[in-house]
Structure formats: C-alpha cells, structure tokens
Design a protein around this motif. Sequence first.
Motif, PDB file in Angstrom:
ATOM      1  N   ALA A 187      28.693  47.023  14.850  1.00 52.00           N
ATOM      2  CA  ALA A 187      27.860  46.162  15.696  1.00 52.00           C
ATOM      3  C   ALA A 187      28.241  44.695  15.513  1.00 52.00           C
ATOM      4  O   ALA A 187      28.289  43.934  16.490  1.00 52.00           O
ATOM      5  CB  ALA A 187      26.382  46.374  15.365  1.00 52.00           C
ATOM      6  N   ARG A 188      28.537  44.302  14.270  1.00 51.53           N
ATOM      7  CA  ARG A 188      28.960  42.917  14.024  1.00 51.53           C
ATOM      8  C   ARG A 188      30.316  42.641  14.684  1.00 51.53           C
ATOM      9  O   ARG A 188      30.532  41.560  15.241  1.00 51.53           O
ATOM     10  CB  ARG A 188      29.027  42.639  12.514  1.00 51.53           C
ATOM     11  N   PHE A 189      31.209  43.617  14.611  1.00 50.67           N
ATOM     12  CA  PHE A 189      32.514  43.468  15.259  1.00 50.67           C
ATOM     13  C   PHE A 189      32.353  43.298  16.765  1.00 50.67           C
ATOM     14  O   PHE A 189      32.984  42.422  17.379  1.00 50.67           O
ATOM     15  CB  PHE A 189      33.386  44.693  14.959  1.00 50.67           C
ATOM     16  N   LYS A 190      31.507  44.121  17.367  1.00 54.03           N
ATOM     17  CA  LYS A 190      31.282  44.032  18.805  1.00 54.03           C
ATOM     18  C   LYS A 190      30.592  42.718  19.173  1.00 54.03           C
ATOM     19  O   LYS A 190      30.869  42.146  20.234  1.00 54.03           O
ATOM     20  CB  LYS A 190      30.458  45.229  19.278  1.00 54.03           C
ATOM     21  N   SER A 191      29.709  42.233  18.308  1.00 54.25           N
ATOM     22  CA  SER A 191      29.048  40.946  18.562  1.00 54.25           C
ATOM     23  C   SER A 191      30.068  39.812  18.563  1.00 54.25           C
ATOM     24  O   SER A 191      30.021  38.917  19.419  1.00 54.25           O
ATOM     25  CB  SER A 191      27.977  40.680  17.490  1.00 54.25           C
ATOM     26  N   PHE A 192      31.001  39.879  17.614  1.00 52.20           N
ATOM     27  CA  PHE A 192      32.080  38.882  17.568  1.00 52.20           C
ATOM     28  C   PHE A 192      32.947  38.981  18.816  1.00 52.20           C
ATOM     29  O   PHE A 192      33.354  37.957  19.384  1.00 52.20           O
ATOM     30  CB  PHE A 192      32.918  39.104  16.309  1.00 52.20           C
ATOM     31  N   ALA A 193      33.206  40.214  19.257  1.00 51.46           N
ATOM     32  CA  ALA A 193      34.012  40.415  20.463  1.00 51.46           C
ATOM     33  C   ALA A 193      33.303  39.843  21.689  1.00 51.46           C
ATOM     34  O   ALA A 193      33.942  39.276  22.580  1.00 51.46           O
ATOM     35  CB  ALA A 193      34.296  41.905  20.665  1.00 51.46           C
ATOM     36  N   VAL A 194      31.971  39.973  21.731  1.00 50.87           N
ATOM     37  CA  VAL A 194      31.206  39.409  22.844  1.00 50.87           C
ATOM     38  C   VAL A 194      31.313  37.887  22.851  1.00 50.87           C
ATOM     39  O   VAL A 194      31.481  37.258  23.907  1.00 50.87           O
ATOM     40  CB  VAL A 194      29.725  39.846  22.770  1.00 50.87           C
ATOM     41  N   VAL A 195      31.222  37.276  21.663  1.00 51.01           N
ATOM     42  CA  VAL A 195      31.356  35.820  21.558  1.00 51.01           C
ATOM     43  C   VAL A 195      32.725  35.378  22.082  1.00 51.01           C
ATOM     44  O   VAL A 195      32.836  34.421  22.868  1.00 51.01           O
ATOM     45  CB  VAL A 195      31.155  35.345  20.099  1.00 51.01           C
ATOM     46  N   LEU A 196      33.775  36.082  21.644  1.00 47.35           N
ATOM     47  CA  LEU A 196      35.114  35.769  22.141  1.00 47.35           C
ATOM     48  C   LEU A 196      35.203  35.984  23.651  1.00 47.35           C
ATOM     49  O   LEU A 196      35.849  35.207  24.364  1.00 47.35           O
ATOM     50  CB  LEU A 196      36.158  36.640  21.436  1.00 47.35           C
ATOM     51  N   GLY A 197      34.540  37.041  24.132  1.00 43.38           N
ATOM     52  CA  GLY A 197      34.535  37.320  25.561  1.00 43.38           C
ATOM     53  C   GLY A 197      33.859  36.218  26.357  1.00 43.38           C
ATOM     54  O   GLY A 197      34.317  35.865  27.452  1.00 43.38           O
ATOM     55  N   VAL A 198      32.783  35.672  25.811  1.00 42.08           N
ATOM     56  CA  VAL A 198      32.086  34.570  26.487  1.00 42.08           C
ATOM     57  C   VAL A 198      32.980  33.325  26.530  1.00 42.08           C
ATOM     58  O   VAL A 198      33.065  32.642  27.565  1.00 42.08           O
ATOM     59  CB  VAL A 198      30.757  34.254  25.769  1.00 42.08           C
ATOM     60  N   ILE A 199      33.661  33.053  25.417  1.00 39.91           N
ATOM     61  CA  ILE A 199      34.577  31.902  25.378  1.00 39.91           C
ATOM     62  C   ILE A 199      35.718  32.102  26.376  1.00 39.91           C
ATOM     63  O   ILE A 199      36.067  31.185  27.131  1.00 39.91           O
ATOM     64  CB  ILE A 199      35.133  31.705  23.947  1.00 39.91           C
ATOM     65  N   TRP A 200      36.297  33.296  26.373  1.00 40.12           N
ATOM     66  CA  TRP A 200      37.384  33.606  27.299  1.00 40.12           C
ATOM     67  C   TRP A 200      36.896  33.523  28.748  1.00 40.12           C
ATOM     68  O   TRP A 200      37.579  32.981  29.622  1.00 40.12           O
ATOM     69  CB  TRP A 200      37.929  34.994  26.989  1.00 40.12           C
TER      70      TRP A 200
ATOM     71  N   GLN B 285      26.217  48.631  23.988  1.00 39.36           N
ATOM     72  CA  GLN B 285      26.563  49.452  22.828  1.00 39.36           C
ATOM     73  C   GLN B 285      25.947  48.895  21.543  1.00 39.36           C
ATOM     74  O   GLN B 285      25.501  49.662  20.686  1.00 39.36           O
ATOM     75  CB  GLN B 285      28.085  49.546  22.709  1.00 39.36           C
ATOM     76  N   ILE B 286      25.913  47.576  21.420  1.00 41.78           N
ATOM     77  CA  ILE B 286      25.267  46.962  20.260  1.00 41.78           C
ATOM     78  C   ILE B 286      23.786  47.315  20.238  1.00 41.78           C
ATOM     79  O   ILE B 286      23.225  47.679  19.192  1.00 41.78           O
ATOM     80  CB  ILE B 286      25.447  45.425  20.285  1.00 41.78           C
ATOM     81  N   HIS B 287      23.131  47.209  21.398  1.00 40.75           N
ATOM     82  CA  HIS B 287      21.714  47.561  21.504  1.00 40.75           C
ATOM     83  C   HIS B 287      21.502  49.025  21.154  1.00 40.75           C
ATOM     84  O   HIS B 287      20.531  49.379  20.469  1.00 40.75           O
ATOM     85  CB  HIS B 287      21.230  47.273  22.932  1.00 40.75           C
ATOM     86  N   PHE B 288      22.419  49.880  21.591  1.00 45.34           N
ATOM     87  CA  PHE B 288      22.337  51.312  21.294  1.00 45.34           C
ATOM     88  C   PHE B 288      22.410  51.550  19.788  1.00 45.34           C
ATOM     89  O   PHE B 288      21.634  52.337  19.230  1.00 45.34           O
ATOM     90  CB  PHE B 288      23.483  52.032  22.008  1.00 45.34           C
ATOM     91  N   ILE B 289      23.341  50.870  19.124  1.00 40.50           N
ATOM     92  CA  ILE B 289      23.500  51.021  17.665  1.00 40.50           C
ATOM     93  C   ILE B 289      22.251  50.542  16.937  1.00 40.50           C
ATOM     94  O   ILE B 289      21.777  51.190  16.000  1.00 40.50           O
ATOM     95  CB  ILE B 289      24.743  50.244  17.180  1.00 40.50           C
ATOM     96  N   LYS B 290      21.703  49.413  17.372  1.00 40.28           N
ATOM     97  CA  LYS B 290      20.524  48.848  16.722  1.00 40.28           C
ATOM     98  C   LYS B 290      19.299  49.746  16.886  1.00 40.28           C
ATOM     99  O   LYS B 290      18.391  49.719  16.053  1.00 40.28           O
ATOM    100  CB  LYS B 290      20.220  47.459  17.289  1.00 40.28           C
TER     101      LYS B 290
END
Length: 215
Positions: free
Chosen positions: A45-58, A97-102
């Motif tokens: 979930a932390r990895f996906k959260s980081f990926a979302v942050v990068l996705g927002v920047i991109w 997916q993050i919400h699903f994991i949580k």
Amino acid sequence: MMENISLTELWKAQNAKLERSLQLNLFLLNSLQKDKAKSKLDKLARFKSFAVVLGVIWGAFLGVLIYGNQFSNLYFEVSVIIIFLFNLYACIAYIRQIHFIKKLDYSDSVLNTQKKLASLQVSTINTTGVLMLQLPFYTTWFYTHEQVLHDHRFQLISFTSTFIFALIGIWLYRNIHSKNIHKKWLRSFMNVGPEYSSITEARDFLSEIEAFQSA
C-alpha cells in the motif's frame, strides 16, 4: 475395573491436553502468519501510495505540456493527452487498490481473505494490461506536420516504430490477463515489481494456516 477407568480417564486427559496444544499452536500460527501477510500488504500500500504521488507529479507535468502547446502541434497534443488519460487511469486504479488493502479484515476467515487477495491480484494484472496500450503514443509525440508529410526517412523510421510498438501494446493487452497467469512468462513478468509478488507472498503466508488446519 478401576484400573480400566483410570486408564480411560488418563487417555481423555491426555487427549484434551493435546487438543488444547493444537488449538494454541493454530492460534499462534494464525496470528503470526496474518501479521506477516498484513505487513507485506501494508508495504504494498505504501508503494502504491508513492506511485500515486509520482503519477500526480507526472500528470501535472503532462498537463503543463498540454497547456503550453496550445494545439500548435496536433500530434504532440493528442499523444500527450492520451498518455495523460492513461496516467489518470493508473492513479485511480492504484487509489482503489490502496483502499481495498486498507479495508481488509484480517480477523475474517482465511478462505475469505484469500478470495479478496485473489481479486486484488486480478485487478493488478488487468490494470497492467490496460496500461500497455499507451506504448505507441510515446513514439508519436515527436511527430511534426512537415515530417509526416514530406520527410520520407522520418516516415520510414517513425511509422515503423509506432506500428511495432502498437502491435506490442495490443499483444500485451490481450495476453496480460488473469486467465493467462498459469503461463510462466506472465508470472515472471508480473513478479518483476512488488505489486503482484507482494500479494503472492501474503497469500502464501495464509496458505500455511490452511495447510496446518487440514493436516
């Protein structure tokens, strides 16, 4: 007669003690393996959260490119918009997916948790497949109107590259699917990053509980 009764009572006592020991071992194994699975999924979930942050920047960077171009180059504009939309799709899929994991309830039965993790794996595979369709658009945003119409060398190299990437993207989209996960190449491909492999490891931890219960 008394001796037989004593032996029976002793056997019952030993059997009850063994049963308590098995229940304790199952409880400890259940707690340990579920904690391991939770730890693995929390990292995911932390990895996906980081990926979302990068996705927002991109996505923000792509948005600046779209705004700055002002449709002066249609090929560039359309390519970047499509890549932006794929990036938006990925961010939304990751957030879900993050919400699903949580939301996972680790006090639920192992069988139900396994089913939920299996559906998360399916979502991960299918999302990856969809994202493959953006591949050819990374070869078209360098196109210019003049080159497309008049530069024969450019046409030969660029059109061929775009065509090849389009074929690869379509092939990957059609084959990166949960129904093909039994294929060795797809498992190897999906296990390159932590997204699929982390879920697999979490499911393996839970499988040990099932194996102990059925033994």
